[in-house]
Design an enzyme around this catalytic site. Structure first.
Site, PDB file in Angstrom:
ATOM      1  N   ASN A   9       0.871  -1.180   0.000  1.00 52.27           N
ATOM      2  CA  ASN A   9       0.000   0.000   0.000  1.00 52.27           C
ATOM      3  C   ASN A   9       0.905   1.227   0.000  1.00 52.27           C
ATOM      4  O   ASN A   9       1.491   1.566   1.025  1.00 52.27           O
ATOM      5  CB  ASN A   9      -0.902  -0.024   1.242  1.00 52.27           C
ATOM      6  N   LYS A  11       0.100   4.250  -0.240  1.00 54.80           N
ATOM      7  CA  LYS A  11      -0.529   5.449   0.339  1.00 54.80           C
ATOM      8  C   LYS A  11      -0.292   6.636  -0.611  1.00 54.80           C
ATOM      9  O   LYS A  11      -0.323   6.452  -1.824  1.00 54.80           O
ATOM     10  CB  LYS A  11      -0.014   5.684   1.761  1.00 54.80           C
ATOM     11  N   HIS A  96      -9.295   1.587   5.255  1.00 58.87           N
ATOM     12  CA  HIS A  96      -8.011   1.695   5.943  1.00 58.87           C
ATOM     13  C   HIS A  96      -8.188   2.647   7.133  1.00 58.87           C
ATOM     14  O   HIS A  96      -8.978   3.596   7.065  1.00 58.87           O
ATOM     15  CB  HIS A  96      -6.952   2.230   4.969  1.00 58.87           C
ATOM     16  N   GLU A  98      -6.482   5.004   8.128  1.00 56.36           N
ATOM     17  CA  GLU A  98      -6.242   6.417   7.791  1.00 56.36           C
ATOM     18  C   GLU A  98      -7.481   7.029   7.126  1.00 56.36           C
ATOM     19  O   GLU A  98      -7.780   8.203   7.321  1.00 56.36           O
ATOM     20  CB  GLU A  98      -4.994   6.530   6.889  1.00 56.36           C
ATOM     21  N   GLU A 165      -5.094  -4.828  10.765  1.00 56.62           N
ATOM     22  CA  GLU A 165      -4.029  -3.852  10.959  1.00 56.62           C
ATOM     23  C   GLU A 165      -4.231  -3.123  12.285  1.00 56.62           C
ATOM     24  O   GLU A 165      -4.996  -2.137  12.342  1.00 56.62           O
ATOM     25  CB  GLU A 165      -4.049  -2.803   9.839  1.00 56.62           C
ATOM     26  N   GLY A 171       3.166   2.018  10.791  1.00 56.62           N
ATOM     27  CA  GLY A 171       4.180   3.058  10.608  1.00 56.62           C
ATOM     28  C   GLY A 171       4.973   3.384  11.859  1.00 56.62           C
ATOM     29  O   GLY A 171       5.673   4.396  11.911  1.00 56.62           O
ATOM     30  N   SER A 204       3.839  -2.394  10.218  1.00 57.74           N
ATOM     31  CA  SER A 204       5.293  -2.518  10.355  1.00 57.74           C
ATOM     32  C   SER A 204       5.830  -3.878   9.887  1.00 57.74           C
ATOM     33  O   SER A 204       6.725  -4.452  10.516  1.00 57.74           O
ATOM     34  CB  SER A 204       5.723  -2.227  11.797  1.00 57.74           C
TER      35      SER A 204
HETATM   36  O1  LIG Z   1      -1.633  -0.420   4.654  1.00 52.51           O
HETATM   37  C1  LIG Z   1      -0.583  -0.594   5.257  1.00 52.51           C
HETATM   38  C2  LIG Z   1      -0.473  -0.345   6.660  1.00 52.51           C
HETATM   39  O2  LIG Z   1      -1.021   0.875   7.029  1.00 52.51           O
HETATM   40  C3  LIG Z   1       0.861  -0.640   7.268  1.00 52.51           C
HETATM   41  O3  LIG Z   1       1.789   0.407   7.124  1.00 52.51           O
HETATM   42  P1  LIG Z   1       3.296   0.165   7.595  1.00 52.51           P
HETATM   43  O4  LIG Z   1       3.754  -1.117   6.964  1.00 52.51           O
HETATM   44  O5  LIG Z   1       4.047   1.359   7.123  1.00 52.51           O
HETATM   45  O6  LIG Z   1       3.260   0.038   9.095  1.00 52.51           O
END
Ligand SMILES: O=C[C@H](O)COP(=O)(O)O
Length: 241
Positions: A9, A11, A96, A98, A165, A171, A204
């Site tokens: 992803n 983003k 998601h 976010e 998640e 993150g 993560s």
């Molecule tokens: O969609 C992915 C997640 O929000 C995980 O993000 P991350 O791997 O940067 O922690």
């Protein structure tokens, strides 16, 4: 058996030029990737348009990061499922954390988007997960069950991916212990009628924890944020052992 799906992803990262540079490098790492897993890039809309022209089939699938439930109309800033399938998109991330936190996504709007996406032939990746405060208050199970039940009203469980998640692990570099992720994903599975639904872990995910995550009995893939932006790093994740 659920299909294994490893999705990146991106983003709000990567211009068209950066996306194409990524692809050129990333493809060269996929020659030895076992056939038992699907590789998905969930890119920004502009990058999807250019990636779809360059993929020419191959083993990488494309995913979007949002989709509206109406076919067309006065919905400034939104995109329809038809617009995505027209350019060869197969998956779409829905709900998601976010989107829930910054853009007012609710279980009800997640549900509308999921139903409409499936109708147009997209495979939704529905995200669920608890915050740190909810986990500390012992509410993880309650939160997850509410999100699953709310998001899945009248949803066909055949073409469906769910991503667990935990928000506190996104993150932050703080991964949920793989046994704990496995336990929560087992709980999600108990809420489903179809035992073949793919359930991913996200939060993560990195080259140094992917092998352990994928060794868990209930986990069928990963939704990878930051570590999917670098082609070599994401390739190591996709090529987990
Ligand atoms: O969609 C992915 C997640 O929000 C995980 O993000 P991350 O791997 O940067 O922690």
């Amino acid at each position: 058996m659920p299909k294994v799906v490893i999705a990146g992803n991106w983003k709000m990262h990567k211009t068209q030029r950066e996306a194409l540079e990524f692809l050129q490098d990333f493809k060269s790492h996929l020659d030895e990737t076992p056939d038992d897993r699907e590789v998905v890039l969930c890119a920004p809309f502009t990058a999807l348009a250019v990636l779809s022209k360059t993929l020419h089939g191959g083993r990488i699938r494309l995913g979007a990061q949002n989709v509206h439930w109406e076919k067309s109309g006065a919905y400034t800033g939104e995109i329809s499922a038809d617009m995505l399938t027209e350019i060869g998109v197969h998956y779409v991330v829905i709900g998601h954390s976010e989107r829930r936190q910054y853009f007012g996504e609710t279980d009800e709007t997640v549900n509308l988007r999921v139903i409409s996406a499936q109708k147009q032939g997209l495979i939704p990746i529905i995200c669920v997960g608890e915050s740190k405060a909810q986990r500390d208050a012992g509410e993880t199970e309650k939160v997850i069950i509410k999100q699953i039940q709310g998001g899945l009203v009248n949803v066909d469980q055949k073409n469906l991916v769910i991503a667990y998640e935990p928000i506190w692990a996104i993150g932050t570099g703080e991964t949920c212990e793989s046994e704990e992720a496995n336990r929560v994903i087992g709980l999600i599975r108990q809420q489903l009628d179809n035992p073949d639904v793919t359930i991913q872990y996200g939060g993560s995910v990195k080259p140094d924890n992917i092998d352990e995550i994928m060794a868990q009995s209930q986990i069928n893939g990963a939704l990878v944020g930051g570590a999917s932006l670098d082609p070599t790093v994401f390739a190591r994740i996709v090529n987990y052992r």
